[in-house]
Design a protein around this motif. Structure first.
Motif, PDB file in Angstrom:
ATOM      1  N   ASP A 185       0.909  -1.267  -0.004  1.00  0.00           N
ATOM      2  CA  ASP A 185      -0.014   0.206   0.010  1.00  0.00           C
ATOM      3  C   ASP A 185       0.884   1.348   0.092  1.00  0.00           C
ATOM      4  O   ASP A 185       0.485   2.403  -0.613  1.00  0.00           O
ATOM      5  N   TYR A 186       2.009   1.244   0.715  1.00  0.00           N
ATOM      6  CA  TYR A 186       2.676   2.427   0.650  1.00  0.00           C
ATOM      7  C   TYR A 186       3.370   2.763  -0.701  1.00  0.00           C
ATOM      8  O   TYR A 186       3.212   3.757  -0.929  1.00  0.00           O
ATOM      9  N   HIS A 187       3.693   1.866  -1.382  1.00  0.00           N
ATOM     10  CA  HIS A 187       4.388   1.974  -2.778  1.00  0.00           C
ATOM     11  C   HIS A 187       3.178   2.598  -3.749  1.00  0.00           C
ATOM     12  O   HIS A 187       3.443   2.908  -4.844  1.00  0.00           O
ATOM     13  N   ILE A 188       1.926   2.026  -3.396  1.00  0.00           N
ATOM     14  CA  ILE A 188       1.055   2.618  -4.346  1.00  0.00           C
ATOM     15  C   ILE A 188       0.727   4.075  -4.090  1.00  0.00           C
ATOM     16  O   ILE A 188       0.561   4.981  -5.048  1.00  0.00           O
ATOM     17  N   LEU A 189       0.581   4.490  -2.846  1.00  0.00           N
ATOM     18  CA  LEU A 189       0.406   5.897  -2.318  1.00  0.00           C
ATOM     19  C   LEU A 189       1.446   6.729  -2.586  1.00  0.00           C
ATOM     20  O   LEU A 189       1.482   7.819  -3.055  1.00  0.00           O
ATOM     21  N   PHE A 190       2.835   6.176  -2.394  1.00  0.00           N
ATOM     22  CA  PHE A 190       3.847   7.031  -2.727  1.00  0.00           C
ATOM     23  C   PHE A 190       4.977   6.369  -3.616  1.00  0.00           C
ATOM     24  O   PHE A 190       6.319   5.689  -3.064  1.00  0.00           O
ATOM     25  N   PRO A 191       4.832   5.876  -4.743  1.00  0.00           N
ATOM     26  CA  PRO A 191       5.622   5.348  -5.710  1.00  0.00           C
ATOM     27  C   PRO A 191       6.892   5.961  -5.973  1.00  0.00           C
ATOM     28  O   PRO A 191       7.177   7.316  -5.975  1.00  0.00           O
ATOM     29  N   HIS A 192       8.125   5.298  -5.961  1.00  0.00           N
ATOM     30  CA  HIS A 192       9.431   5.739  -5.987  1.00  0.00           C
ATOM     31  C   HIS A 192       9.896   6.632  -4.975  1.00  0.00           C
ATOM     32  O   HIS A 192      10.822   7.373  -4.966  1.00  0.00           O
ATOM     33  N   GLN A 193       9.279   6.518  -3.643  1.00  0.00           N
ATOM     34  CA  GLN A 193       9.511   7.342  -2.715  1.00  0.00           C
ATOM     35  C   GLN A 193      10.056   6.245  -1.735  1.00  0.00           C
ATOM     36  O   GLN A 193       9.244   5.574  -1.061  1.00  0.00           O
ATOM     37  N   GLU A 194      11.063   6.652  -0.768  1.00  0.00           N
ATOM     38  CA  GLU A 194      11.477   5.844   0.392  1.00  0.00           C
ATOM     39  C   GLU A 194      10.706   6.801   1.622  1.00  0.00           C
ATOM     40  O   GLU A 194      10.666   7.884   1.497  1.00  0.00           O
ATOM     41  N   MET A 195      10.341   6.038   2.574  1.00  0.00           N
ATOM     42  CA  MET A 195       9.862   6.468   3.810  1.00  0.00           C
ATOM     43  C   MET A 195      10.711   7.393   4.512  1.00  0.00           C
ATOM     44  O   MET A 195      11.927   6.941   5.040  1.00  0.00           O
ATOM     45  N   GLU A 196      10.593   8.666   4.680  1.00  0.00           N
ATOM     46  CA  GLU A 196      11.559   9.510   5.421  1.00  0.00           C
ATOM     47  C   GLU A 196      11.316   9.665   6.947  1.00  0.00           C
ATOM     48  O   GLU A 196       9.903  10.162   7.205  1.00  0.00           O
ATOM     49  N   ILE A 197      12.060   9.688   7.907  1.00  0.00           N
ATOM     50  CA  ILE A 197      11.576  10.170   9.144  1.00  0.00           C
ATOM     51  C   ILE A 197      11.288  11.433   9.281  1.00  0.00           C
ATOM     52  O   ILE A 197      12.409  12.183   9.016  1.00  0.00           O
ATOM     53  N   PHE A 198      10.218  11.887  10.017  1.00  0.00           N
ATOM     54  CA  PHE A 198       9.997  13.216  10.315  1.00  0.00           C
ATOM     55  C   PHE A 198      10.501  13.350  11.882  1.00  0.00           C
ATOM     56  O   PHE A 198      11.232  14.161  12.087  1.00  0.00           O
ATOM     57  N   GLN A 205       8.806   4.772  21.261  1.00  0.00           N
ATOM     58  CA  GLN A 205       8.896   3.402  21.355  1.00  0.00           C
ATOM     59  C   GLN A 205       9.858   3.009  20.318  1.00  0.00           C
ATOM     60  O   GLN A 205       9.997   3.632  19.348  1.00  0.00           O
ATOM     61  N   PRO A 206      10.693   2.013  20.856  1.00  0.00           N
ATOM     62  CA  PRO A 206      11.915   1.595  19.797  1.00  0.00           C
ATOM     63  C   PRO A 206      11.618   1.256  18.466  1.00  0.00           C
ATOM     64  O   PRO A 206      10.562   0.730  18.137  1.00  0.00           O
ATOM     65  N   LYS A 207      12.387   1.859  17.616  1.00  0.00           N
ATOM     66  CA  LYS A 207      12.296   1.783  16.077  1.00  0.00           C
ATOM     67  C   LYS A 207      11.050   2.341  15.466  1.00  0.00           C
ATOM     68  O   LYS A 207      10.936   2.353  14.231  1.00  0.00           O
ATOM     69  N   GLU A 208      10.237   2.747  16.148  1.00  0.00           N
ATOM     70  CA  GLU A 208       9.004   3.498  15.580  1.00  0.00           C
ATOM     71  C   GLU A 208       9.322   5.100  15.395  1.00  0.00           C
ATOM     72  O   GLU A 208       9.930   5.694  16.157  1.00  0.00           O
ATOM     73  N   PHE A 209       8.609   5.430  14.247  1.00  0.00           N
ATOM     74  CA  PHE A 209       8.762   6.801  13.956  1.00  0.00           C
ATOM     75  C   PHE A 209       7.546   7.518  13.257  1.00  0.00           C
ATOM     76  O   PHE A 209       6.924   6.710  12.460  1.00  0.00           O
ATOM     77  N   ALA A 210       7.665   8.784  13.143  1.00  0.00           N
ATOM     78  CA  ALA A 210       6.526   9.572  12.128  1.00  0.00           C
ATOM     79  C   ALA A 210       7.136   9.814  10.844  1.00  0.00           C
ATOM     80  O   ALA A 210       8.329  10.399  11.141  1.00  0.00           O
ATOM     81  N   SER A 211       6.708   9.597   9.795  1.00  0.00           N
ATOM     82  CA  SER A 211       7.471  10.005   8.614  1.00  0.00           C
ATOM     83  C   SER A 211       7.131  11.197   8.272  1.00  0.00           C
ATOM     84  O   SER A 211       5.932  12.047   8.636  1.00  0.00           O
ATOM     85  N   LYS A 212       7.598  11.784   7.100  1.00  0.00           N
ATOM     86  CA  LYS A 212       7.185  12.941   6.438  1.00  0.00           C
ATOM     87  C   LYS A 212       6.193  12.792   5.554  1.00  0.00           C
ATOM     88  O   LYS A 212       5.407  13.801   4.998  1.00  0.00           O
ATOM     89  N   GLN A 213       5.795  11.504   5.186  1.00  0.00           N
ATOM     90  CA  GLN A 213       4.699  11.293   4.076  1.00  0.00           C
ATOM     91  C   GLN A 213       3.381  11.448   4.807  1.00  0.00           C
ATOM     92  O   GLN A 213       3.208  10.928   5.911  1.00  0.00           O
ATOM     93  N   VAL A 214       2.189  11.889   4.103  1.00  0.00           N
ATOM     94  CA  VAL A 214       0.717  12.025   4.695  1.00  0.00           C
ATOM     95  C   VAL A 214      -0.088  11.816   3.731  1.00  0.00           C
ATOM     96  O   VAL A 214       0.285  11.552   2.183  1.00  0.00           O
ATOM     97  N   HIS A 236      -4.238  15.331   5.177  1.00  0.00           N
ATOM     98  CA  HIS A 236      -2.702  15.405   5.565  1.00  0.00           C
ATOM     99  C   HIS A 236      -2.303  14.537   7.118  1.00  0.00           C
ATOM    100  O   HIS A 236      -2.015  14.988   7.937  1.00  0.00           O
ATOM    101  N   VAL A 237      -2.775  13.310   7.022  1.00  0.00           N
ATOM    102  CA  VAL A 237      -2.664  12.322   8.131  1.00  0.00           C
ATOM    103  C   VAL A 237      -1.214  11.665   8.082  1.00  0.00           C
ATOM    104  O   VAL A 237      -1.063  11.055   7.133  1.00  0.00           O
ATOM    105  N   ARG A 238      -0.538  11.689   9.116  1.00  0.00           N
ATOM    106  CA  ARG A 238       0.800  11.334   8.888  1.00  0.00           C
ATOM    107  C   ARG A 238       0.982   9.657   8.754  1.00  0.00           C
ATOM    108  O   ARG A 238       0.142   8.993   9.617  1.00  0.00           O
ATOM    109  N   ILE A 239       1.848   9.129   8.109  1.00  0.00           N
ATOM    110  CA  ILE A 239       2.090   7.931   8.146  1.00  0.00           C
ATOM    111  C   ILE A 239       3.143   7.276   8.945  1.00  0.00           C
ATOM    112  O   ILE A 239       4.198   8.220   9.048  1.00  0.00           O
ATOM    113  N   LEU A 240       3.142   6.432   9.793  1.00  0.00           N
ATOM    114  CA  LEU A 240       3.978   5.809  10.687  1.00  0.00           C
ATOM    115  C   LEU A 240       4.853   4.928  10.218  1.00  0.00           C
ATOM    116  O   LEU A 240       4.308   3.922   9.494  1.00  0.00           O
ATOM    117  N   GLY A 241       6.058   4.915  10.705  1.00  0.00           N
ATOM    118  CA  GLY A 241       6.707   3.585  10.041  1.00  0.00           C
ATOM    119  C   GLY A 241       7.262   2.691  11.268  1.00  0.00           C
ATOM    120  O   GLY A 241       7.238   3.347  12.309  1.00  0.00           O
TER     121      GLY A 241
END
Length: 210
Positions: A38-51, A56-65, A77-82
């Motif tokens: 689903d991520y690559h459908i919504l954000f083709p050719h984009q790596e998830m970037e940390i905002f 909690q360990p290894k969890e982050f809010a991304s720049k993608q919304v 503009h709801v944030r994607i978590l990684g």
């Protein structure tokens, strides 16, 4: 660990020693978890970037919304978590569920049977996700925290939140211990507003419920 983080850690340890039932409160805003597909459908050719990193360990809010679109409206503009997960999931507050016209159940993360679907939309793609929930309030804690509180995975406790001019007791709080978890109770924005929760508000565990 920089000087500020070290200072915060020492402060937290001192507070926990003085008040062993003290629990930091984390307010969980609406957010989206996505599978790799689903991520690559919504954000083709984009790596998830940390905002920003989350507690909690290894969890982050991304720049993608993305926008959440329901039968009666949308939340923009709801944030994607990684990082990505095995099943896509959308978490919103009750007031937002009413706003967009979905009957979202109150569930723990990952418990998605029977949860309604919404569309997620970005300028580059659109997916339908079956899995809109209102997150059930819960406490992340380490295994050592669980021993200190006398609780185990899945136990239900009550937590008293003593914020400015408003004392609130939340029942039905689920304990979620794991070796690498950092102690924090999660409530959504509706619950936080009702209890007048501020940046440094803490709760106190009252007792396990049987």
């Amino acid at each position: 660990m920089d000087e500020t983080q070290l200072r915060d850690l020492i402060h937290r340890i001192i507070q926990e020693e003085m008040d062993p039932n003290r629990i930091p409160i984390g307010v969980s805003n609406h957010h989206i978890h996505l599978t790799e597909e689903d991520y690559h459908i919504l954000f083709p050719h984009q790596e998830m970037e940390i905002f920003k990193p989350l507690k909690q360990p290894k969890e982050f809010a991304s720049k993608q919304v993305a926008d959440i679109v329901g039968p009666n409206g949308r939340i923009e503009h709801v944030r994607i978590l990684g990082p990505c997960r095995k099943h896509s999931q959308v978490e919103i507050a009750r007031s937002e569920a009413i706003q967009i016209g979905v009957d979202a159940p109150i569930r723990l993360s990952g418990h998605l049977d029977g949860a309604p679907s919404v569309k997620l939309v970005t300028p580059d793609g659109e997916v339908t996700v079956q899995g809109v929930i209102i997150a059930k309030r819960h406490i992340h804690m380490s295994n050592d925290d669980a021993k200190r509180f006398g609780v185990k995975l899945g136990d239900t406790v009550s937590v008293e939140i003593d914020s400015e001019n408003r004392k609130t007791i939340y029942n039905d709080v689920i304990c979620r211990p794991r070796e690498d978890f950092i102690l924090e109770m999660h409530i959504d924005t509706d619950e936080a507003n009702a209890a007048n929760v501020g940046r440094n508000t803490v709760g106190h565990l009252i007792k396990p419920q049987h």
